[in-house]
Design an enzyme around this catalytic site. Structure first.
Site, PDB file in Angstrom:
ATOM      1  N   SER A  86       5.094  -5.533  -2.210  1.00 42.31           N
ATOM      2  CA  SER A  86       4.897  -4.393  -2.943  1.00 42.31           C
ATOM      3  C   SER A  86       5.544  -3.014  -1.590  1.00 42.31           C
ATOM      4  O   SER A  86       7.189  -4.025  -1.492  1.00 42.31           O
ATOM      5  CB  SER A  86       3.816  -3.108  -3.069  1.00 42.31           C
ATOM      6  OG  SER A  86       4.151  -2.117  -3.511  1.00 42.31           O
TER       7      SER A  86
ATOM      8  N   GLY B  28       0.619  -1.472  -0.076  1.00 44.66           N
ATOM      9  CA  GLY B  28       0.022   0.053   0.127  1.00 44.66           C
ATOM     10  C   GLY B  28       0.889   0.528  -0.169  1.00 44.66           C
ATOM     11  O   GLY B  28       0.700   2.285   0.268  1.00 44.66           O
TER      12      GLY B  28
END
Length: 509
Positions: A162, A79
């Protein structure tokens, strides 16, 4: 379940602490997902988000006991450090696919203003990098409690996607590479490395927040207390991306809040720590998709659009830097639904932010002796890399190629990502990729090697190795199967360019 006390009121911007024990005679039901942490730009109240958010989810075989000693897979969601973007992914399928031989966890951690507000005023009356400290607290919770679910506290593999993958890298170098015995291996899916500023470089963010919340009217020593007294709605209104200094916007940067070099958890810039060998030496599996930048890049019509996009998102870049970037990234063939220079922006941003950080981390991990591993040669350390190149008709029609985290549905199973989480092709023409990927990943969790328990007939996954001038070997995963490939020399050269450019800008600060 709670793994830490609610970070409210006086606990805002402090290191997480143990939750209050409930009455021994009561049992708390933990059968539904709880709110995730408030993300940047989210309204308040926001459906499914709250400041009280430090929860962990556990999936384990029903018959597991404290004597089962099952390998543990801890997933750190991504995120961009501004949202909990991969929350509550269902771990049931990986447990089932493993033959009920693992325990799976995922959890929330503070993000945006709530997790990464930085200033010397935060250091004096709080904790820097609170979001990373939440992650560390979760690992300590696992060490203490996972045996109750059948897990082996001495066989924990951390996996991030990520920003979660970037967090895995941060935990390798945390506290100068101090090994607290919290994990024995790591899996990093699309490593996200944003700008990594010092505390001094983030004072402007803190000043903006106190100005926007009315806390600039009190003495600096009282400003943290003032922020802790504010209503959550007032603070969430300040939890917004804004132009970096020197940029006017719009647009605003994609990732405004980031971890900082705080001198403790991160004692120096991560690339320096890796280059000095100040990291925990454990087996690692890294991977990225072919078109990492496609869901982030500006829909550029011209080279100047590409240059502006980079300077808006990487504030230390100069006009000369963007000229050097464009010299290495000429105009590429067009793709559907996008303007002529979008493919260039996509490739450049994808390599700068995801692909090359992975490449350069592998280079450091493979070439340096490491703290916590007896100073031994890297040849004894299992390092594995892959490029995910599985095509999907919808992605191609949208001009996205093989985008960021498209491999997630194959790693966890297409039904594990929630509504709308997986393309339909994972149930049809891409279905064969799922057992292939799950086999490799589950094998790494169980044996710290993707080969031991791989799918029958799957090729052997060779280690990454740069010795002898090779740019590194990685597994190429496509619809039709998997094969080893060498990193192209031109890609390795561009990754060296990004490393040198980043080093130059860091040293000039």
């Amino acid at each position: 379940m709670r793994y830490a006390a609610p970070p409210l009121g006086s606990l805002r911007w402090r290191a997480p602490v143990e939750p209050v024990q409930t009455d021994p005679g009561t049992v708390e039901k933990a059968t539904t997902f709880r709110p995730v942490c408030l993300g940047t730009g989210a309204p308040y109240p926001a459906d499914g988000q709250d400041e009280d958010c430090l929860f962990v989810n556990v999936w384990a075989p029903a018959n597991a006991t404290a004597r089962s000693k099952l390998p543990v897979w801890v997933f750190i969601q991504g995120g961009g450090y501004v949202a909990n973007s991969n929350a509550n992914w269902d771990g049931a399928e990986v447990v089932q696919r493993s033959g009920h031989s693992i325990v799976m966890l995922n959890f929330n951690y503070r993000v945006g203003l709530w997790g990464f507000l930085a200033s010397e005023r935060v250091r004096a009356d709080g904790a820097l990098n609170a979001g990373l400290l939440d992650q560390r607290m979760l690992m300590q919770w696992v060490k203490r409690h996972i045996s109750a679910f059948g897990g082996d506290p001495d066989h924990v593999v951390i996996h991030g996607a990520s920003a979660g993958a970037g967090s895995v890298a941060m935990h390798l170098v945390a506290y100068g590479g101090r090994n607290d015995g919290l994990f024995v291996g790591g899996m990093a899916e699309s490593v996200f490395f944003p700008a990594q500023p010092t505390v001094a470089e983030l004072e402007y963010q803190f000043d903006r927040v106190v100005g926007q919340t009315g806390c600039d009217t009190v003495a600096p020593a009282r400003q943290m207390a003032c922020l802790r007294e504010k209503n959550v709605a007032v603070l969430q209104a300040a939890n917004q991306a804004q132009p970096f200094p020197g940029r006017t916007g719009p647009p605003v940067p994609l990732f405004y809040w980031t971890p900082c070099v705080d001198g403790d958890f991160l004692r120096d810039l991560p690339y320096r720590l890796f280059e000095r060998g100040q990291f925990i030496g454990v087996p690692m599996l890294f991977g990225s998709s072919t078109d990492e930048g496609s869901v982030f890049a500006v829909d550029a019509a011209s080279p100047s659009d590409v240059a502006t996009f980079f300077r808006d998102n990487y504030p230390l870049l100069t006009a000369n830097d963007t000229s050097a970037i464009l010299a290495r990234y000429p105009q590429l063939p067009p793709v559907p639904q996008h303007r002529p220079w979008f493919p260039t922006a996509s490739r450049a941003y994808g390599e700068a932010t995801f692909i090359c950080p992975q490449h350069n981390l592998l280079r450091s991990l493979s070439n340096q002796p490491k703290v916590g591993h007896g100073g031994s040669s890297s040849s004894s350390l299992g390092l594995y890399a892959y490029r995910y190149n599985v095509h999907d008709a919808e992605n191609l029609a949208a001009g996205l190629g093989v985008p960021h985290l498209f491999d997630a549905a194959a790693i966890f199973g297409p039904d594990s990502l929630g509504p709308g989480g997986a393309r339909a092709s994972y149930k049809t023409y891409n279905a064969a990729v799922v057992p292939l990927m799950m086999g490799y990943w589950l094998s790494f969790v169980r044996a710290l090697d993707p080969n031991v328990h791989r799918m029958s007939g799957a090729p052997v996954w060779e280690c990454w190795n740069e010795e002898g001038g090779d740019a590194g070997r990685r597994m190429l995963i496509e619809t039709q199967g998997a094969t080893m490939e060498s990193t192209p020399a031109e890609e390795a050269e561009r990754c060296s360019f990004w490393l040198a450019l980043g080093r130059e800008r860091m040293e000039q600060r």
